[in-house]
Design a protein around this motif. Structure first.
Motif, PDB file in Angstrom:
ATOM      1  N   ASN A 192       0.097 107.925  30.318  1.00  0.00           N
ATOM      2  CA  ASN A 192      -0.657 109.081  29.849  1.00  0.00           C
ATOM      3  C   ASN A 192      -0.282 109.572  28.463  1.00  0.00           C
ATOM      4  O   ASN A 192      -1.126 110.074  27.738  1.00  0.00           O
ATOM      5  CB  ASN A 192      -0.490 110.241  30.836  1.00  0.00           C
ATOM      6  CG  ASN A 192      -1.229 109.968  32.132  1.00  0.00           C
ATOM      7  OD1 ASN A 192      -2.153 109.158  32.156  1.00  0.00           O
ATOM      8  ND2 ASN A 192      -0.804 110.609  33.199  1.00  0.00           N
ATOM      9  N   ILE A 193       0.982 109.452  28.108  1.00  0.00           N
ATOM     10  CA  ILE A 193       1.393 110.040  26.829  1.00  0.00           C
ATOM     11  C   ILE A 193       0.810 109.256  25.659  1.00  0.00           C
ATOM     12  O   ILE A 193       0.655 108.034  25.713  1.00  0.00           O
ATOM     13  CB  ILE A 193       2.935 110.126  26.730  1.00  0.00           C
ATOM     14  CG1 ILE A 193       3.326 111.071  25.588  1.00  0.00           C
ATOM     15  CG2 ILE A 193       3.546 108.743  26.534  1.00  0.00           C
ATOM     16  CD1 ILE A 193       4.800 111.427  25.598  1.00  0.00           C
ATOM     17  N   TRP A 194       0.425 109.976  24.609  1.00  0.00           N
ATOM     18  CA  TRP A 194      -0.151 109.339  23.425  1.00  0.00           C
ATOM     19  C   TRP A 194       0.911 108.481  22.748  1.00  0.00           C
ATOM     20  O   TRP A 194       2.005 108.956  22.480  1.00  0.00           O
ATOM     21  CB  TRP A 194      -0.652 110.415  22.459  1.00  0.00           C
ATOM     22  CG  TRP A 194      -1.479 109.809  21.384  1.00  0.00           C
ATOM     23  CD1 TRP A 194      -1.140 109.641  20.092  1.00  0.00           C
ATOM     24  CD2 TRP A 194      -2.776 109.271  21.548  1.00  0.00           C
ATOM     25  NE1 TRP A 194      -2.152 109.006  19.423  1.00  0.00           N
ATOM     26  CE2 TRP A 194      -3.168 108.766  20.289  1.00  0.00           C
ATOM     27  CE3 TRP A 194      -3.656 109.123  22.623  1.00  0.00           C
ATOM     28  CZ2 TRP A 194      -4.397 108.147  20.083  1.00  0.00           C
ATOM     29  CZ3 TRP A 194      -4.873 108.509  22.421  1.00  0.00           C
ATOM     30  CH2 TRP A 194      -5.234 108.034  21.158  1.00  0.00           C
ATOM     31  N   SER A 195       0.606 107.222  22.483  1.00  0.00           N
ATOM     32  CA  SER A 195       1.650 106.358  21.925  1.00  0.00           C
ATOM     33  C   SER A 195       1.152 105.539  20.741  1.00  0.00           C
ATOM     34  O   SER A 195       1.685 104.493  20.424  1.00  0.00           O
ATOM     35  CB  SER A 195       2.190 105.437  23.015  1.00  0.00           C
ATOM     36  OG  SER A 195       1.207 104.507  23.382  1.00  0.00           O
ATOM     37  N   ILE A 196       0.104 106.031  20.089  1.00  0.00           N
ATOM     38  CA  ILE A 196      -0.394 105.311  18.919  1.00  0.00           C
ATOM     39  C   ILE A 196      -0.072 106.118  17.659  1.00  0.00           C
ATOM     40  O   ILE A 196      -0.535 107.240  17.501  1.00  0.00           O
ATOM     41  CB  ILE A 196      -1.912 105.061  19.024  1.00  0.00           C
ATOM     42  CG1 ILE A 196      -2.201 104.281  20.304  1.00  0.00           C
ATOM     43  CG2 ILE A 196      -2.414 104.309  17.795  1.00  0.00           C
ATOM     44  CD1 ILE A 196      -3.652 104.150  20.647  1.00  0.00           C
ATOM     45  N   PRO A 197       0.763 105.576  16.768  1.00  0.00           N
ATOM     46  CA  PRO A 197       1.178 106.311  15.573  1.00  0.00           C
ATOM     47  C   PRO A 197       0.046 106.428  14.550  1.00  0.00           C
ATOM     48  O   PRO A 197      -0.906 105.651  14.568  1.00  0.00           O
ATOM     49  CB  PRO A 197       2.323 105.455  15.008  1.00  0.00           C
ATOM     50  CG  PRO A 197       2.080 104.088  15.537  1.00  0.00           C
ATOM     51  CD  PRO A 197       1.381 104.231  16.843  1.00  0.00           C
ATOM     52  N   GLU A 198       0.167 107.398  13.676  1.00  0.00           N
ATOM     53  CA  GLU A 198      -0.784 107.556  12.569  1.00  0.00           C
ATOM     54  C   GLU A 198       0.021 107.509  11.263  1.00  0.00           C
ATOM     55  O   GLU A 198       1.156 107.989  11.217  1.00  0.00           O
ATOM     56  CB  GLU A 198      -1.518 108.894  12.680  1.00  0.00           C
ATOM     57  CG  GLU A 198      -2.455 109.011  13.888  1.00  0.00           C
ATOM     58  CD  GLU A 198      -3.702 108.136  13.781  1.00  0.00           C
ATOM     59  OE1 GLU A 198      -4.118 107.866  12.645  1.00  0.00           O
ATOM     60  OE2 GLU A 198      -4.221 107.722  14.829  1.00  0.00           O
ATOM     61  N   PRO A 199      -0.569 106.973  10.192  1.00  0.00           N
ATOM     62  CA  PRO A 199       0.189 106.803   8.942  1.00  0.00           C
ATOM     63  C   PRO A 199       0.385 108.124   8.198  1.00  0.00           C
ATOM     64  O   PRO A 199      -0.492 108.564   7.467  1.00  0.00           O
ATOM     65  CB  PRO A 199      -0.687 105.852   8.126  1.00  0.00           C
ATOM     66  CG  PRO A 199      -2.064 106.044   8.662  1.00  0.00           C
ATOM     67  CD  PRO A 199      -1.924 106.424  10.097  1.00  0.00           C
ATOM     68  N   LYS A 200       1.532 108.723   8.358  1.00  0.00           N
ATOM     69  CA  LYS A 200       1.798 110.025   7.762  1.00  0.00           C
ATOM     70  C   LYS A 200       1.763 109.980   6.227  1.00  0.00           C
ATOM     71  O   LYS A 200       1.145 110.803   5.584  1.00  0.00           O
ATOM     72  CB  LYS A 200       3.167 110.525   8.225  1.00  0.00           C
ATOM     73  CG  LYS A 200       3.481 111.916   7.737  1.00  0.00           C
ATOM     74  CD  LYS A 200       4.794 112.399   8.290  1.00  0.00           C
ATOM     75  CE  LYS A 200       5.013 113.846   7.852  1.00  0.00           C
ATOM     76  NZ  LYS A 200       6.274 114.390   8.341  1.00  0.00           N
ATOM     77  N   HIS A 201       2.410 108.958   5.674  1.00  0.00           N
ATOM     78  CA  HIS A 201       2.477 108.860   4.222  1.00  0.00           C
ATOM     79  C   HIS A 201       1.091 108.675   3.613  1.00  0.00           C
ATOM     80  O   HIS A 201       0.835 109.019   2.477  1.00  0.00           O
ATOM     81  CB  HIS A 201       3.368 107.684   3.827  1.00  0.00           C
ATOM     82  CG  HIS A 201       2.788 106.349   4.240  1.00  0.00           C
ATOM     83  ND1 HIS A 201       2.867 105.856   5.513  1.00  0.00           N
ATOM     84  CD2 HIS A 201       2.081 105.436   3.526  1.00  0.00           C
ATOM     85  CE1 HIS A 201       2.244 104.681   5.570  1.00  0.00           C
ATOM     86  NE2 HIS A 201       1.764 104.410   4.392  1.00  0.00           N
ATOM     87  N   TYR A 202       0.191 108.104   4.368  1.00  0.00           N
ATOM     88  CA  TYR A 202      -1.110 107.726   3.847  1.00  0.00           C
ATOM     89  C   TYR A 202      -2.102 108.890   3.899  1.00  0.00           C
ATOM     90  O   TYR A 202      -2.924 109.053   3.010  1.00  0.00           O
ATOM     91  CB  TYR A 202      -1.628 106.540   4.651  1.00  0.00           C
ATOM     92  CG  TYR A 202      -2.868 105.891   4.091  1.00  0.00           C
ATOM     93  CD1 TYR A 202      -2.825 105.230   2.863  1.00  0.00           C
ATOM     94  CD2 TYR A 202      -4.069 105.926   4.779  1.00  0.00           C
ATOM     95  CE1 TYR A 202      -3.952 104.635   2.339  1.00  0.00           C
ATOM     96  CE2 TYR A 202      -5.207 105.328   4.262  1.00  0.00           C
ATOM     97  CZ  TYR A 202      -5.149 104.684   3.043  1.00  0.00           C
ATOM     98  OH  TYR A 202      -6.269 104.083   2.528  1.00  0.00           O
ATOM     99  N   TYR A 203      -2.025 109.692   4.954  1.00  0.00           N
ATOM    100  CA  TYR A 203      -2.951 110.820   5.079  1.00  0.00           C
ATOM    101  C   TYR A 203      -2.527 111.977   4.170  1.00  0.00           C
ATOM    102  O   TYR A 203      -3.330 112.841   3.867  1.00  0.00           O
ATOM    103  CB  TYR A 203      -3.043 111.298   6.528  1.00  0.00           C
ATOM    104  CG  TYR A 203      -3.742 110.336   7.462  1.00  0.00           C
ATOM    105  CD1 TYR A 203      -4.590 109.349   6.966  1.00  0.00           C
ATOM    106  CD2 TYR A 203      -3.572 110.420   8.835  1.00  0.00           C
ATOM    107  CE1 TYR A 203      -5.233 108.464   7.818  1.00  0.00           C
ATOM    108  CE2 TYR A 203      -4.214 109.539   9.692  1.00  0.00           C
ATOM    109  CZ  TYR A 203      -5.042 108.565   9.177  1.00  0.00           C
ATOM    110  OH  TYR A 203      -5.674 107.700  10.028  1.00  0.00           O
ATOM    111  N   GLY A 204      -1.275 111.976   3.782  1.00  0.00           N
ATOM    112  CA  GLY A 204      -0.817 112.984   2.838  1.00  0.00           C
ATOM    113  C   GLY A 204      -0.999 114.401   3.338  1.00  0.00           C
ATOM    114  O   GLY A 204      -0.628 114.717   4.457  1.00  0.00           O
TER     115      GLY A 204
END
Lengths: 576, 321
Positions: A192-204
């Motif tokens: 159930n827990i969300w486990s897909i990362p998002e690109p922090k450096h890229y979204y700024g």
């Protein structure tokens, strides 16, 4: 005039494609099961080449797992991004980009990321990216539908409500380690827990509200998957090229094209090679299967259709279903209605055999599915149906050919189904006739089928004319039936209240008291009991589990088909 | 003429207002909204749906929703698409070029064919060729466009492989290169022919009938009596007069041009306005649906005005007042 008349007609055609596409219902995550590998085809593996993946609905272009809505976008996303955890062939979570560890009291989950996983822009995947994804989803301005997947993290709700500046339960330990604390232990936390990362450096500096409409998501999205986006033609096509630094090694193909086509052309486009891999429209399967250049693969899907009985209504104030409709309380009646339908004939006649009758809400690919020998199979037996009805007191007293209820009053059954596919009307008639054969006066509610929206609107609003209805569910890998089956669930569409069932469902997500006992085994026992209960009570007639037909061009190898779609994209290759 | 134009433009305001009420009401009368398809225990829960309905103002009274929508429209803001998660105007702007390319090519094909066939039929009225032309025209009119599209794709794209079957652009071409424009043209030609060649009936018959009528007029008889060559009579005297009414039809085609071809675009997976419209109706993406409907309404009104003005320009006998 010409235009408007045909407009309607073709809208119907379009709708049928649409419904065919969404009738699976479930989320197609990049998970897998039953390695039906077709890639063993003869021939040499060739480096390079491009494969075209077809889909029959236009995509919206929200290319971020945290924000996408439909299968149309996830079909593109699957090539370019991955999560920390994936689902293995047994439908159990398995480490992908990270290993994990659960603390003694089961409330602390620590993800340990693999080193050297690169985003498409060359940056390394860091624990911060995972933290960032949780923050995006719990953000007060987040407008996507994933909050339920972070709600279990301690402090997430407070953060969402604006009562806290940070999420208490998330702690980044170092570049590769992140620890989450959850509010309470749960056996299916990893599912159930969300486990897909998002690109922090890229979204700024983008806010959670701005991201779905930003160029970083729409024009140049990045991920860590085997293919990176080269070109996006909105609503029509996404071109991917090989990502050489992919963490599992360089992919074999040069690129992949994700292309939207009209469903009615599927056969022709597969035949002339414009499309290499596609989940084929079921009504064209006979013809597509027979094509010379196609490897047909049939995969059991994690979805099933059912005929629901209306048990009552949903009490919005108390948030619980109330089974106050007397009509279908008689168990013999429900059993008789199930025995009256020849489900196999239905599947063969309307779905080219792409389905199997099922008798519990778990399709056979699920590990929790009970052995068939332990449950009632509700085989087609009109004589038995008649006998059951007699026993229950449903007898034809006035000689009109239809049975009256035990009090001697006329007994009619309203049936509802969705319009859209060419065969919708015939399908509904098949079921009505099956019931009429055993003397039940069944008719189409309001004399016609309902469109998708009206269908679910009427059922959700507990419209009093709804008595029986044919619906479908898509399922996630974890068998936990809550969300649909608890008496407090709004999507308990049939409004069936059972304390016993609630108790078992809740018990199914607890850890065994004896800590040495295997969790899966423990859950299996509970779910077996639950399946026996719903199989016997039959609050809905379990109808059929779906089989998804996939057409794969013989020149393509290594394509793995799972109950949720395709997988192992880096192994796809051209066979010469 | 300027006064006339201004008067007509002012007269449009109440019409646009009334139509906006109708468009809005019809949209709201449709069962379901963008969220009703989201019943999925896996990735959305009932609370989320409730919350979003509240956020989007779908729970407000209908008049309130109308005023809010109209308030935005007046300022040129059609709101955000729920399904696409972006402003409606951007979305339409993205699709418009495709639709215009397709619409223009189809229109050119229609005019060209209609001109040639009309001229022939008008000159050789009641001949075998004339019947053949009108036979073709009515057949084309009678064939539903989705049948025509499917047959065309099957024959030319799948069996003969001359052109691609779907999409508006091929894969692996770079924007701006010659290859790009060729690919674009290759993808547009089949839907344009299906759209254009099937719609010639009105224009052809219009031209034909006008030519037949003109050929009985006194000035034609005079020309014949003077011994003018038959071909010169038809090509110079009659055709020029008969083409006038055709030119005015151009105004009516404006809305068609932007409105896109719902069926053809869908079958060819040609991402234009028509395709977007069908998609939005299916997904109950109201803001997009209403924006397209309003856009077409306004264009139709403007198209009518242009047609009237053109008529006054090309035919001095008609005075606008």
């Amino acid at each position: 005039m010409k235009k408007s008349a045909f407009w309607l007609l073709s809208l119907l055609l379009v709708m049928s494609v649409f419904l065919a596409a969404c009738s699976g219902g479930g989320e197609k995550a990049s998970t897998e099961k039953e390695p039906k590998d077709d890639g063993k085809a003869s021939g040499e593996v060739k480096e390079g080449g491009t494969v075209t993946f077809g889909y029959t609905q236009p995509f919206k272009g929200v290319l971020s797992y945290a924000y996408y809505e439909g299968e149309d976008d996830v079909n593109a996303l699957q090539f370019m991004h991955e999560g920390l955890v994936k689902t293995n062939d047994e439908l159990q979570p398995e480490p992908n980009l990270a290993d994990w560890e659960l603390s003694e009291d089961k409330t602390k989950l620590t993800f340990k990321l693999k080193q050297g996983v690169k985003w498409h822009d060359g940056e390394e995947l860091a624990a911060e990216d995972m933290e960032y994804a949780w923050y995006l989803i719990a953000d007060p301005t987040y407008e996507g539908a994933r909050f339920a997947n972070v709600a279990m993290i301690k402090g997430a709700q407070e953060y969402k409500d604006g009562k806290a500046d940070t999420i208490e339960g998330i702690k980044v330990i170092d570049d590769y380690t992140v620890e989450v604390t959850v509010t309470e232990p749960s056996v299916n936390l990893l599912d159930n827990i969300w486990s897909i990362p998002e690109p922090k450096h890229y979204y700024g500096d983008l806010t959670s509200k701005e991201i779905p409409d930003s160029d970083q998501v729409r024009k140049n999205p990045i991920g860590v998957g085997p293919f990176k986006v080269k070109n996006i033609v909105p609503g029509e096509m996404v071109e991917f090229e090989r990502f050489d630094d992919y963490w599992q090694g360089k992919p074999k193909l040069d690129g992949v094209v994700y292309k939207v086509i009209d469903g009615s052309l599927a056969q022709g486009l597969v035949q002339n090679g414009e499309i290499d891999v596609i989940e084929a429209p079921k009504d064209q399967w006979e013809a597509i299967k027979a094509l010379d250049n196609v490897n047909p693969v049939e995969a059991d899907a994690m979805s099933y259709s059912y005929i629901g009985f209306d048990w009552g209504h949903y009490d919005t104030k108390k948030g619980v279903v109330v089974s106050d409709n007397k009509k279908f309380q008689n168990k013999n009646l429900r059993h008789a209605m199930a025995h009256a339908i020849d489900r196999q004939a239905f599947i063969d006649g309307f779905a080219n055999g792409l389905g199997k009758p099922l008798n519990t809400p778990f399709p056979s690919v699920s590990w929790a599915k009970i052995d068939d020998s332990e449950i009632n199979q509700y085989e087609y037996d009109p004589e038995k149906a008649k006998k059951l009805l007699e026993e229950a007191g449903f007898v034809d007293k006035d000689g009109d050919g239809f049975r009256e209820d035990p009090e001697g009053k006329p007994f009619t059954i309203n049936f509802d189904a969705m319009a859209g596919a060419e065969t919708s009307e015939a399908r509904a008639q098949f079921i009505l006739q099956s019931w009429q054969e055993v003397g039940l006066n069944a008719k189409l509610n309001g004399g016609s089928l309902k469109d998708f929206n009206l269908f679910y609107d009427s059922i959700e609003a507990d419209d009093s004319s709804i008595e029986t209805f044919m619906g479908a569910w898509g399922l996630s890998p974890d068998p936990d039936p809550s969300g649909i089956w608890l008496s407090t669930d709004k999507w308990n569409m049939w409004r069936w209240y059972s304390e016993k069932s609630d108790e078992l469902i809740k018990k199914g997500v607890t850890f065994p008291e004896d800590a040495s006992k295997d969790v899966t085994e423990h859950r299996q026992e509970i779910y077996n009991e639950w399946q026996k209960l719903v199989n016997d009570e039959l609050p809905i007639i379990f109808f059929e589990q779906r089989i998804d037909p996939w057409a794969i061009n013989k020149r393509v190898g290594g394509v793995k088909i799972t109950p949720f779609g395709t997988d192992e994209f880096h192994k796809w290759h051209i066979v010469e | 003429m300027l006064q006339y134009t201004i008067r007509r433009l002012i007269g449009m305001i109440p019409i646009i207002f009334l139509i906006s009420v109708v468009v809005f009401t019809l949209a709201k009368l449709m069962p379901g909204d963008a969220l009703s398809g989201k019943i999925d225990p896996l990735n959305s829960d009932p609370e989320y749906i409730e919350e979003m309905r509240e956020k989007m103002g779908l729970n407000d009274p209908i008049p309130v929703q109308y005023v809010r929508w109209m308030g935005g429209v007046v300022q040129g803001d059609f709101g955000d698409s729920f399904v696409h998660k972006r402003p409606v105007m951007e979305l339409i702007g993205d699709r418009l070029p495709n639709t215009i390319i397709l619409g223009l090519s189809a229109l050119l094909i229609t005019y060209l064919l209609a001109f040639l066939m009309g001229r022939y039929s008008g000159r050789f009225a009641y001949s075998f060729g004339d019947y053949l032309v009108s036979g073709f025209n009515y057949l084309a009119l009678a064939i539903p466009s989705f049948v025509a599209a499917l047959v065309a794709i099957y024959v030319f794209a799948i069996n003969l492989g001359w052109v691609p079957a779907s999409g508006s652009i091929g894969s692996g071409v770079e924007a701006g290169t010659l290859e790009y424009y060729l690919s674009k043209a290759k993808h547009t030609v089949l839907p344009a022919i299906v759209l254009g060649a099937m719609a010639t009936a009105a224009y052809t018959q219009f031209l034909r009938n006008d030519m037949i009528e003109s050929s009985r007029k006194d000035y034609v008889r005079t020309a014949r009596a003077k011994g003018t060559k038959e071909s010169a009579i038809y090509n110079k005297h009659i055709l020029r007069n008969s083409i006038i009414p055709i030119v005015t039809l151009l105004g009516f085609d404006i809305a068609n041009l932007f409105g896109g071809a719902i069926i053809t675009e869908t079958i060819f997976t040609y991402p234009g306005i028509g395709y977007l419209f069908v998609e939005s109706v299916n997904a109950r993406d109201y803001s997009v649906m209403m924006a397209i409907a309003m856009m077409l309404t306004i264009l139709t009104l403007i198209g009518n005005l242009v047609a009237d003005l053109l008529y006054g320009l090309v035919d001095p006998r008609i005075r606008l007042s």
